[in-house]
Design an enzyme around this catalytic site. Sequence first.
Site, PDB file in Angstrom:
ATOM      1  N   ALA B 136       0.829  -1.208   0.000  1.00 59.18           N
ATOM      2  CA  ALA B 136       0.000   0.000   0.000  1.00 59.18           C
ATOM      3  C   ALA B 136       0.864   1.259   0.000  1.00 59.18           C
ATOM      4  CB  ALA B 136      -0.916  -0.010   1.227  1.00 59.18           C
ATOM      5  N   LYS B 187      -0.633 -17.531   0.949  1.00 58.52           N
ATOM      6  CA  LYS B 187       0.697 -16.922   0.759  1.00 58.52           C
ATOM      7  C   LYS B 187       1.324 -16.545   2.106  1.00 58.52           C
ATOM      8  CE  LYS B 187      -0.576 -12.354   1.277  1.00 58.52           C
ATOM      9  NZ  LYS B 187      -0.301 -10.941   1.150  1.00 58.52           N
ATOM     10  N   ASP B 240       1.788 -12.258  -5.554  1.00 56.55           N
ATOM     11  CA  ASP B 240       1.681 -11.947  -4.134  1.00 56.55           C
ATOM     12  C   ASP B 240       2.469 -12.957  -3.296  1.00 56.55           C
ATOM     13  OD1 ASP B 240       0.863 -10.477  -1.991  1.00 56.55           O
ATOM     14  OD2 ASP B 240      -1.156 -11.301  -1.905  1.00 56.55           O
ATOM     15  N   ASN B 252       4.435 -11.439   8.072  1.00 58.97           N
ATOM     16  CA  ASN B 252       4.354 -12.888   8.279  1.00 58.97           C
ATOM     17  C   ASN B 252       5.706 -13.551   8.088  1.00 58.97           C
ATOM     18  OD1 ASN B 252       1.553 -13.917   8.889  1.00 58.97           O
ATOM     19  ND2 ASN B 252       1.135 -12.468   7.248  1.00 58.97           N
ATOM     20  N   VAL B 273       0.537 -11.750  15.447  1.00 55.57           N
ATOM     21  CA  VAL B 273       0.768 -13.139  15.832  1.00 55.57           C
ATOM     22  C   VAL B 273      -0.545 -13.899  15.845  1.00 55.57           C
ATOM     23  CG1 VAL B 273       1.683 -14.682  17.593  1.00 55.57           C
ATOM     24  CG2 VAL B 273       2.751 -12.457  17.201  1.00 55.57           C
TER      25      VAL B 273
END
Lengths: 323, 323
Positions: B136, B187, B240, B252, B273
């Site tokens: 973004a 992903k 992605d 992640n 988390v």
Amino acid sequence: MEKVGVIGGGSLGTAIAQIASQNVDEVYLHLRRKELADIINQTGFNNEYYPNTKLNNNIKAITDFNKLKDCEIIFLSVPSSAFRETLSNLQKFINESVILVSTAKGIEYPSLKTMGNLIEEYFDDDYVSLSGPNFASEMVLNLETVSNIASKNKNNSKKVKEVLTTQQFKLKIIDDVVGLEICGVIKNINAMANGICKGMDINENARYAILTKGFEETQKIVEAIGGNPSTVKEYCGFGDLVLTSTSNESRNHTLGMLYGQRIIVDEDASGIVVEGKKSIKAIKDICKKYNTESIIVDFVYDVVIKHVQPKIAFKRLWEKIEN
Amino acid sequence: MEKVGVIGGGSLGTAIAQIASQNVDEVYLHLRRKELADIINQTGFNNEYYPNTKLNNNIKAITDFNKLKDCEIIFLSVPSSAFRETLSNLQKFINESVILVSTAKGIEYPSLKTMGNLIEEYFDDDYVSLSGPNFASEMVLNLETVSNIASKNKNNSKKVKEVLTTQQFKLKIIDDVVGLEICGVIKNINAMANGICKGMDINENARYAILTKGFEETQKIVEAIGGNPSTVKEYCGFGDLVLTSTSNESRNHTLGMLYGQRIIVDEDASGIVVEGKKSIKAIKDICKKYNTESIIVDFVYDVVIKHVQPKIAFKRLWEKIEN
């Protein structure tokens, strides 16, 4: 299995020898230069490529093809530019039952023949091709690696798999020889495309969009030449493409970065430039021959071969992407 | 088009507003907090997310849903954890003809519903989902980006494409809504797998082999739940996945690295988390429900949920890969 040969004592050939030596009695590693062969036999180190890695004792460096006569499998690990000459020299030394394995990536220009096509020219078509996301420097250390092998003769694939499989090194057999080979060349175009963009400081969203487009077009090209489209999902496709395009250790990626920054490389002094350029021309010709359009190949061709300003080439590319 | 709404003034919502504002008269950016809305309206900056990026003048921050009644398109850019509540609150404020667009990625646990499934529950099934290799922070700066959009209603996709397309931002319409949505969740599992391996200092050949396996298994899972296998080749799939797994900016991926180094994170203090763990459990349950095995999902599940020692989990994974 008793004896296996490896032609080419570069980084990949030496690594293949080191892996195979864990499964067979003796590995003959063929080198051109007697000097380096002597060092390997005397010290156990290929000091030019792996000065810190002791090679297993059952690897014997040789400089003539005679010893290869007894080998059941011979790996061809010379650069693609030396591939034809090697095959031609090899012809009278080996028997018909030998399994030839190509680990070289490249397309002969302007004949547009893959390394496998060259083997067919001098021998027959039941050779095996090996490709994957494989840094040789990791393989020689016995670090975890997966590779694809493909052959028209499944038994040959199985024998090669047997000779190379260790707890760390895994092989997955697929059917599509030409798809595997062509993926190994197109990935270099994609690595250059990504490098050019990185050199120009293009943002990540754009670079990963271009990589996605390159992946899609790889599948189109593989299909066009008669390969299996699902090969692009394999280790030799997806895996090698993504490794080569995102790792900083890839020379084609670096080459792209230099072009993106408009730094001119000394072509004569750096062999890689010439090889990279040949791949671009070859893939460009293949697209033409098989009536396939690739905006990523065009982008790299424009920048590296036609010396179009990177910014102008990028603008053209972006105008064409997903309109 | 006259008016467009965006719910969620976080990094992605603000970027979507900035892009849409180039094509429409007015963009209503809905935020929960009046304080931040006031700052945006007074200064033109969302100082919490983009303190250096001036938002276009036709973006109006709002804190109640009333204004959204006039909007033809509403983007839902709240975190997946707030998605259901937002839909529930929104119900009485908007008319039937509005096009809802989900930009959130996640699966509700334990219901295993995608964000799209939640929209169906409160509204109908002609919503649009957007996903791609999209930071973004780059989009808000108008940097080159490609995204996929998918909907059961092609006209709705076309309208969304029209509202967001700029010279820099491109959209590719696909059909497969559920495939697009599920790719956006899996992903994260792959990014964690790669992060765990990086944290353990696993070599590159192995990491890219594992990523290849993760890509293959993503396709298997997409197919199992009724999606189109070719969706995994798209920007929302390949793009992605590769961006999230190889870029150091992904949370992640970082989370995985910490687990790989056996650093325990304060779960209450770090929302990520909890979200990440929910995704793992959800995908693990989806595999079970649809009778699909994934050694990559199992690996991440073992390390993050069951606290298996990373080295033991990696050994198990490597034993299973391409045997």
